[in-house]
Design a protein around this motif. Structure first.
Motif, PDB file in Angstrom:
ATOM      1  N   UNK A 334       0.842  -1.191   0.000  1.00 50.75           N
ATOM      2  CA  UNK A 334       0.000   0.000   0.000  1.00 50.75           C
ATOM      3  C   UNK A 334       0.880   1.246   0.000  1.00 50.75           C
ATOM      4  N   UNK A 335       0.645   2.158  -0.933  1.00 55.05           N
ATOM      5  CA  UNK A 335       1.471   3.359  -1.067  1.00 55.05           C
ATOM      6  C   UNK A 335       0.766   4.611  -0.559  1.00 55.05           C
ATOM      7  N   UNK A 336      -0.468   4.835  -0.990  1.00 60.86           N
ATOM      8  CA  UNK A 336      -1.244   6.006  -0.562  1.00 60.86           C
ATOM      9  C   UNK A 336      -2.723   5.716  -0.748  1.00 60.86           C
ATOM     10  N   UNK A 337      -3.541   6.393   0.034  1.00 59.66           N
ATOM     11  CA  UNK A 337      -4.987   6.445  -0.188  1.00 59.66           C
ATOM     12  C   UNK A 337      -5.412   7.890   0.044  1.00 59.66           C
ATOM     13  N   UNK A 338      -6.281   8.398  -0.815  1.00 60.53           N
ATOM     14  CA  UNK A 338      -6.764   9.771  -0.624  1.00 60.53           C
ATOM     15  C   UNK A 338      -8.157   9.931  -1.213  1.00 60.53           C
ATOM     16  N   UNK A 339      -8.883  10.904  -0.681  1.00 64.28           N
ATOM     17  CA  UNK A 339     -10.172  11.293  -1.227  1.00 64.28           C
ATOM     18  C   UNK A 339      -9.986  12.477  -2.163  1.00 64.28           C
ATOM     19  N   UNK A 340     -10.960  12.706  -3.042  1.00 67.33           N
ATOM     20  CA  UNK A 340     -10.881  13.826  -3.989  1.00 67.33           C
ATOM     21  C   UNK A 340     -12.253  14.449  -4.157  1.00 67.33           C
ATOM     22  N   UNK A 341     -12.295  15.795  -4.107  1.00 68.69           N
ATOM     23  CA  UNK A 341     -13.561  16.494  -4.271  1.00 68.69           C
ATOM     24  C   UNK A 341     -13.346  17.985  -4.425  1.00 68.69           C
ATOM     25  N   UNK A 342     -14.411  18.715  -4.723  1.00 68.83           N
ATOM     26  CA  UNK A 342     -14.307  20.155  -4.982  1.00 68.83           C
ATOM     27  C   UNK A 342     -13.798  20.923  -3.773  1.00 68.83           C
ATOM     28  N   UNK A 343     -14.313  20.604  -2.586  1.00 70.52           N
ATOM     29  CA  UNK A 343     -13.974  21.388  -1.401  1.00 70.52           C
ATOM     30  C   UNK A 343     -12.497  21.280  -1.051  1.00 70.52           C
ATOM     31  N   UNK A 344     -11.955  20.070  -1.100  1.00 70.61           N
ATOM     32  CA  UNK A 344     -10.607  19.834  -0.585  1.00 70.61           C
ATOM     33  C   UNK A 344      -9.573  19.638  -1.679  1.00 70.61           C
ATOM     34  N   UNK A 345      -9.982  19.369  -2.891  1.00 66.10           N
ATOM     35  CA  UNK A 345      -9.159  18.896  -4.015  1.00 66.10           C
ATOM     36  C   UNK A 345      -8.728  17.458  -3.710  1.00 66.10           C
ATOM     37  N   UNK A 346      -7.766  17.276  -2.782  1.00 60.83           N
ATOM     38  CA  UNK A 346      -7.436  15.921  -2.317  1.00 60.83           C
ATOM     39  C   UNK A 346      -7.296  15.931  -0.798  1.00 60.83           C
ATOM     40  N   UNK A 347      -7.667  14.808  -0.166  1.00 61.96           N
ATOM     41  CA  UNK A 347      -7.530  14.637   1.274  1.00 61.96           C
ATOM     42  C   UNK A 347      -6.798  13.329   1.547  1.00 61.96           C
ATOM     43  N   UNK A 348      -5.574  13.376   2.044  1.00 67.78           N
ATOM     44  CA  UNK A 348      -4.820  12.151   2.332  1.00 67.78           C
ATOM     45  C   UNK A 348      -5.423  11.374   3.501  1.00 67.78           C
ATOM     46  N   UNK A 349      -5.227  10.064   3.475  1.00 68.80           N
ATOM     47  CA  UNK A 349      -5.705   9.161   4.521  1.00 68.80           C
ATOM     48  C   UNK A 349      -4.498   8.535   5.220  1.00 68.80           C
ATOM     49  N   UNK A 350      -4.528   8.476   6.553  1.00 67.48           N
ATOM     50  CA  UNK A 350      -3.396   7.932   7.310  1.00 67.48           C
ATOM     51  C   UNK A 350      -3.680   6.566   7.931  1.00 67.48           C
ATOM     52  N   UNK A 351      -4.959   6.243   8.180  1.00 70.46           N
ATOM     53  CA  UNK A 351      -5.275   4.922   8.740  1.00 70.46           C
ATOM     54  C   UNK A 351      -6.742   4.597   8.486  1.00 70.46           C
ATOM     55  N   UNK A 352      -7.031   3.292   8.453  1.00 70.72           N
ATOM     56  CA  UNK A 352      -8.392   2.798   8.226  1.00 70.72           C
ATOM     57  C   UNK A 352      -8.699   1.719   9.246  1.00 70.72           C
ATOM     58  N   UNK A 353      -9.865   1.836   9.890  1.00 68.06           N
ATOM     59  CA  UNK A 353     -10.303   0.792  10.822  1.00 68.06           C
ATOM     60  C   UNK A 353     -11.217  -0.170  10.078  1.00 68.06           C
ATOM     61  N   UNK A 354     -10.872  -1.461  10.153  1.00 68.61           N
ATOM     62  CA  UNK A 354     -11.661  -2.488   9.459  1.00 68.61           C
ATOM     63  C   UNK A 354     -11.661  -3.766  10.287  1.00 68.61           C
ATOM     64  N   UNK A 355     -12.847  -4.212  10.663  1.00 64.26           N
ATOM     65  CA  UNK A 355     -13.023  -5.449  11.427  1.00 64.26           C
ATOM     66  C   UNK A 355     -12.129  -5.506  12.660  1.00 64.26           C
ATOM     67  N   UNK A 356     -12.190  -4.442  13.455  1.00 61.36           N
ATOM     68  CA  UNK A 356     -11.503  -4.431  14.731  1.00 61.36           C
ATOM     69  C   UNK A 356     -10.023  -4.112  14.689  1.00 61.36           C
ATOM     70  N   UNK A 357      -9.496  -3.769  13.532  1.00 57.51           N
ATOM     71  CA  UNK A 357      -8.069  -3.500  13.417  1.00 57.51           C
ATOM     72  C   UNK A 357      -7.828  -2.205  12.654  1.00 57.51           C
TER      73      UNK A 357
END
Length: 400
Positions: A334-357
């Motif tokens: 995994x290298x990067x994950x980010x969101x994209x939209x008008x308000x922010x242009x891009x928003x980087x993600x640092x961690x994701x919670x999935x199934x207790x982890x």
């Protein structure tokens, strides 16, 4: 009261003369087959508001002096577009928008470049998407180019509200609502298109700040055959409760998924991008496909076209699920994950919670203090350069 009326290729300015000519024109042609910018009429406020210091701007809290309104009825069609003083709408309590969510909207921005000129970013894409939304609601469609011209005139009227500086802009909110004063679920016989504007500051005023995501395993944002690919207010209202629950758990946004494999959909109200080395060992930028559940974001489309133009890694629109992300994180792919939209242009993600982890998402390995990965940061700069006119592009539309 000062007024300005746009007639054909010119403008008639002035108080009494403009008002009389405007009334004559309205009486002669108050109903139109489609919205026509040449027929636009303007009534200026007599009490302009004081500007808010740009450093104190909060998104969506301050509004400019004027608004654009265009009424429609099934019998008469579109009325003459009006720019008038910003103020409350007068709607009956039985109005169908209140009871059955006959509403859709758009979001775009006006930017002031280094030379002081004001620009829009790909407004044609917003109008194309809005026409798709109103069609799904069986509300009246319109000529997108003509509405863009009306929006340009609204921005010209309130140009003093377009703040200077990188990251500052004038947010533009076109909206269409059904206005029929009857109860009962049926196609609307009257509607209103209106546009308001709001000055706003940088989404990240002190620089990027990567966010944490909570993968919601219970709620879904959209489903096949639904309206997830349309920008309707009802899609957003239902997301608030899951968002509040995610915040209670210590996460800033919801990661929306669907199905037993938890196929990725969107992040908060943004489109989602994953930069990784896939199972075949290829460097790839992936975003979920436009299968009817995903909003066709203007920024999403721009990111895809931009990165494909680089030709440096594979760029895909395909399904990807949370199990694959978890495995890639465990295997160091995994290298990067980010969101994209008008308000922010891009928003980087640092961690994701999935199934207790919690799964850590890398940012920039060459800079431990960085809050954005190299690809997200590069995309952000490239799009901002275009939006503020620093780099010539067909996507940047000057308001002359």
């Amino acid at each position: 009261m000062a007024s300005l009326l746009r007639l054909g290729g010119g403008l008639v300015r002035g108080g009494h003369r403009g008002t009389l000519l405007g009334a004559r024109m309205l009486h002669a042609s108050s109903r139109l087959d489609d919205i026509r910018a040449a027929a636009l009429q303007k009534t200026m406020t007599t009490a302009p508001k004081a500007l808010v210091a740009k450093e104190k701007l909060v998104f969506g809290h301050t509004f400019s002096d004027h608004m654009l309104t265009v009424e429609w009825t099934a019998k008469g069609g579109w009325e003459v577009p009006q720019i008038k003083e910003y103020g409350p709408l007068s709607l009956d309590p039985s109005c169908s928008v209140f009871h059955y969510a006959f509403e859709c909207f758009e979001g775009l921005k006006a930017y002031r470049d280094a030379q002081g000129k004001v620009r829009l970013f790909r407004p044609d894409k917003n109008m194309e998407r809005m026409n798709q939304s109103v069609e799904r609601l069986h509300l009246p469609q319109f000529d997108g180019e003509q509405v863009i011209e009306c929006i340009k005139e609204l921005v010209r009227t309130d140009e003093r509200w377009v703040p200077e500086g990188r990251g500052y802009s004038l947010y533009i909110r076109p909206t269409v609502i059904a206005t029929e004063n009857t109860l009962g679920v049926h196609r609307a016989n009257s509607a209103l298109l209106y546009v308001i504007t709001s000055p706003c500051g940088p989404y990240f005023p002190t620089g990027f700040k990567a966010i944490s995501l909570y993968c919601d395993e219970t709620n879904v944002r959209a489903w096949p055959g639904g309206v997830g690919n349309r920008k309707m207010g009802a899609n957003y209202a239902a997301s608030v409760a899951p968002q509040v629950e995610a915040e209670k758990k210590g996460y800033q946004q919801v990661l929306w998924t669907i199905g037993e494999d938890h196929e990725l959909m969107e992040v908060g109200t943004m489109n989602l991008f994953v930069h990784w080395r896939n199972e075949a060992g290829e460097e790839e930028l992936v975003t979920p496909p436009l299968d009817g559940t995903i909003l066709p974001g203007v920024t999403r489309d721009s990111v895809l076209e931009l990165t494909r133009g680089w030709g440096e890694f594979k760029v895909s629109e395909r399904k990807i699920n949370m199990k694959q992300i978890a495995r890639a994180s465990d295997e160091g792919r995994l290298l990067e994950i980010f969101g994209a939209g008008t308000a922010c242009v891009v928003t980087p993600v640092s961690r994701i919670h999935f199934k207790g982890k919690d799964y850590a998402v890398p940012l920039d390995p060459s800079s431990p203090e960085s809050q954005a990965g190299p690809v997200a940061g590069r995309i952000y700069k490239a799009l901002m350069d275009i939006q503020y006119g620093d780099v010539p592009s067909k996507w940047s539309v000057p308001i002359d």
